[in-house]
Design a protein around this motif. Sequence first.
Motif, mmCIF file in Angstrom:
data_model
loop_
_atom_site.group_PDB
_atom_site.id
_atom_site.type_symbol
_atom_site.label_atom_id
_atom_site.label_comp_id
_atom_site.label_asym_id
_atom_site.label_seq_id
_atom_site.Cartn_x
_atom_site.Cartn_y
_atom_site.Cartn_z
ATOM 1 N N PRO A 194 0.838 -1.208 0.000
ATOM 2 C CA PRO A 194 0.000 0.000 0.000
ATOM 3 C C PRO A 194 0.867 1.249 0.000
ATOM 4 O O PRO A 194 1.905 1.302 0.675
ATOM 5 C CB PRO A 194 -0.790 -0.127 1.323
ATOM 6 C CG PRO A 194 -0.763 -1.586 1.646
ATOM 7 C CD PRO A 194 0.555 -2.097 1.150
ATOM 8 N N LEU A 195 0.459 2.242 -0.780
ATOM 9 C CA LEU A 195 1.255 3.449 -0.917
ATOM 10 C C LEU A 195 1.575 4.116 0.430
ATOM 11 O O LEU A 195 2.728 4.514 0.649
ATOM 12 C CB LEU A 195 0.557 4.441 -1.847
ATOM 13 C CG LEU A 195 1.287 5.769 -2.073
ATOM 14 C CD1 LEU A 195 2.688 5.541 -2.639
ATOM 15 C CD2 LEU A 195 0.476 6.677 -2.986
ATOM 16 N N PRO A 196 0.624 4.255 1.354
ATOM 17 C CA PRO A 196 0.982 4.876 2.646
ATOM 18 C C PRO A 196 2.104 4.120 3.362
ATOM 19 O O PRO A 196 2.974 4.743 3.994
ATOM 20 C CB PRO A 196 -0.328 4.823 3.439
ATOM 21 C CG PRO A 196 -1.396 4.782 2.401
ATOM 22 C CD PRO A 196 -0.830 3.970 1.277
ATOM 23 N N ASP A 197 2.093 2.788 3.257
ATOM 24 C CA ASP A 197 3.152 2.005 3.898
ATOM 25 C C ASP A 197 4.495 2.255 3.217
ATOM 26 O O ASP A 197 5.536 2.358 3.882
ATOM 27 C CB ASP A 197 2.820 0.509 3.846
ATOM 28 C CG ASP A 197 1.618 0.145 4.696
ATOM 29 O OD1 ASP A 197 1.172 0.999 5.488
ATOM 30 O OD2 ASP A 197 1.120 -0.992 4.554
ATOM 31 N N VAL A 198 4.488 2.345 1.878
ATOM 32 C CA VAL A 198 5.722 2.604 1.140
ATOM 33 C C VAL A 198 6.283 3.974 1.503
ATOM 34 O O VAL A 198 7.491 4.134 1.737
ATOM 35 C CB VAL A 198 5.473 2.517 -0.379
ATOM 36 C CG1 VAL A 198 6.699 2.997 -1.155
ATOM 37 C CG2 VAL A 198 5.131 1.088 -0.785
ATOM 38 N N LEU A 199 5.413 4.980 1.568
ATOM 39 C CA LEU A 199 5.867 6.335 1.890
ATOM 40 C C LEU A 199 6.445 6.396 3.303
ATOM 41 O O LEU A 199 7.477 7.055 3.533
ATOM 42 C CB LEU A 199 4.711 7.323 1.744
ATOM 43 C CG LEU A 199 4.157 7.496 0.330
ATOM 44 C CD1 LEU A 199 2.952 8.433 0.332
ATOM 45 C CD2 LEU A 199 5.224 8.023 -0.629
ATOM 46 N N THR A 200 5.816 5.714 4.246
ATOM 47 C CA THR A 200 6.338 5.680 5.620
ATOM 48 C C THR A 200 7.696 4.992 5.662
ATOM 49 O O THR A 200 8.627 5.443 6.340
ATOM 50 C CB THR A 200 5.348 4.952 6.545
ATOM 51 O OG1 THR A 200 4.098 5.659 6.544
ATOM 52 C CG2 THR A 200 5.884 4.875 7.967
ATOM 53 N N TRP A 201 7.817 3.879 4.936
ATOM 54 C CA TRP A 201 9.079 3.138 4.894
ATOM 55 C C TRP A 201 10.175 3.987 4.253
ATOM 56 O O TRP A 201 11.308 4.043 4.745
ATOM 57 C CB TRP A 201 8.867 1.839 4.125
ATOM 58 C CG TRP A 201 10.039 0.904 4.124
ATOM 59 C CD1 TRP A 201 10.392 0.009 5.089
ATOM 60 C CD2 TRP A 201 11.015 0.769 3.070
ATOM 61 N NE1 TRP A 201 11.528 -0.681 4.709
ATOM 62 C CE2 TRP A 201 11.928 -0.236 3.483
ATOM 63 C CE3 TRP A 201 11.197 1.385 1.839
ATOM 64 C CZ2 TRP A 201 13.015 -0.625 2.697
ATOM 65 C CZ3 TRP A 201 12.275 1.005 1.053
ATOM 66 C CH2 TRP A 201 13.170 0.008 1.484
ATOM 67 N N LEU A 202 9.853 4.662 3.146
ATOM 68 C CA LEU A 202 10.843 5.502 2.481
ATOM 69 C C LEU A 202 11.285 6.650 3.371
ATOM 70 O O LEU A 202 12.470 7.016 3.393
ATOM 71 C CB LEU A 202 10.264 6.061 1.175
ATOM 72 C CG LEU A 202 10.079 5.065 0.037
ATOM 73 C CD1 LEU A 202 9.377 5.739 -1.143
ATOM 74 C CD2 LEU A 202 11.413 4.482 -0.417
ATOM 75 N N ASP A 203 10.363 7.206 4.115
ATOM 76 C CA ASP A 203 10.716 8.290 5.022
ATOM 77 C C ASP A 203 11.773 7.827 6.026
ATOM 78 O O ASP A 203 12.748 8.540 6.296
ATOM 79 C CB ASP A 203 9.462 8.785 5.758
ATOM 80 C CG ASP A 203 9.768 9.934 6.703
ATOM 81 O OD1 ASP A 203 10.107 11.025 6.209
ATOM 82 O OD2 ASP A 203 9.687 9.723 7.928
ATOM 83 N N LYS A 204 11.625 6.611 6.538
ATOM 84 C CA LYS A 204 12.603 6.090 7.492
ATOM 85 C C LYS A 204 13.933 5.804 6.804
ATOM 86 O O LYS A 204 15.007 6.057 7.375
ATOM 87 C CB LYS A 204 12.061 4.829 8.173
ATOM 88 C CG LYS A 204 12.959 4.325 9.295
ATOM 89 C CD LYS A 204 12.277 3.279 10.157
ATOM 90 C CE LYS A 204 13.184 2.853 11.310
ATOM 91 N NZ LYS A 204 12.522 1.904 12.227
ATOM 92 N N VAL A 205 13.883 5.266 5.583
ATOM 93 C CA VAL A 205 15.113 4.997 4.831
ATOM 94 C C VAL A 205 15.931 6.275 4.674
ATOM 95 O O VAL A 205 17.146 6.298 4.958
ATOM 96 C CB VAL A 205 14.781 4.411 3.442
ATOM 97 C CG1 VAL A 205 15.999 4.490 2.513
ATOM 98 C CG2 VAL A 205 14.313 2.964 3.557
#
Length: 304
Positions: free
Chosen positions: A130-141
């Motif tokens: 899901p896009l919200p999960d990807v965006l949250t993960w990328l933010d941490k990366v």
Amino acid sequence: MSTPQPFKALTSYAYFRTPIFAPFLEELHVGPTQVFGDSGAHSARTLGITLTVEDYAAWCHQHDRRLTLYANLDVIGAPEATWRNQKRLEQEHGLEPIPVFHTGEPWHWLERYLDEGYTYIALGKLLGNPLPDVLTWLDKVFRIADGRAVFHGFGLTVDRALREFPFYSVDSSTWTAGFRFGIIRLFDNATGRWVTLLQRDRQALLQHRDLIRHHHANPLAFASKATQDNTAAAVTAAVAWRRFEAYIRARHGPIAIPPGPHNAVTRNGAQAAPGLHLYLAESTTTNLRRAAGGVRTLQQEARA
């Protein structure tokens, strides 16, 4: 006079491990070109193809002169195996692949790559989440890296993600979806937005005829089955993604790879051009040839 961007393609070992690849690479390099060599591990699993480190290393060596960079032979869901492949390619085969870190893997693996001095890292297994999960993960990366590294997004051309995060490079086969399914996607520089319409929708083609021409295509090429032009469709798609790449590059400004002991781009003394770089991924030489032709037109425009 602006500096023209090279044509940029991602080619996977899983699809391009045949003898035709070498002459095709030479053909692409007639004009300015960047080629990202990928193992195609995900595709290989789908196709039932077994890839080995030895065979992939031989392919990277064979085409090293024409590949801008090449990725590790990653193993999704097995970060330790991915790490071992990285080190085998480096230590046993004398290669300098870009490492790969996947969603769902423990964060200490990303930290390990950073601590080892990898300053250009690919991010994988982004699709299907899901896009919200990807965006949250990328933010941490990006927060963990904190300027120590830049990133390549495998299969990532999600508009919102690229607007929010300063990727050094991305790739996607999404550019082919439009002409494969009768859809035309255009990028409007004036608004910074995508325009989507269907082939044979004459009202929409008339409405957006100037934008279509701006993408180096004749609206009539999409007006009917009789006038349908597959080359024009591929060119239009490639030009649209190139214009989007330029828009995102301008949004974030030039993105440079930080200095470090591992650099997949400068391994042969080459210069690493500032990003963003958007590589067109495709499994056929036909569509890459068509796309290259469209991008060559933009290069000529930039020189004018």
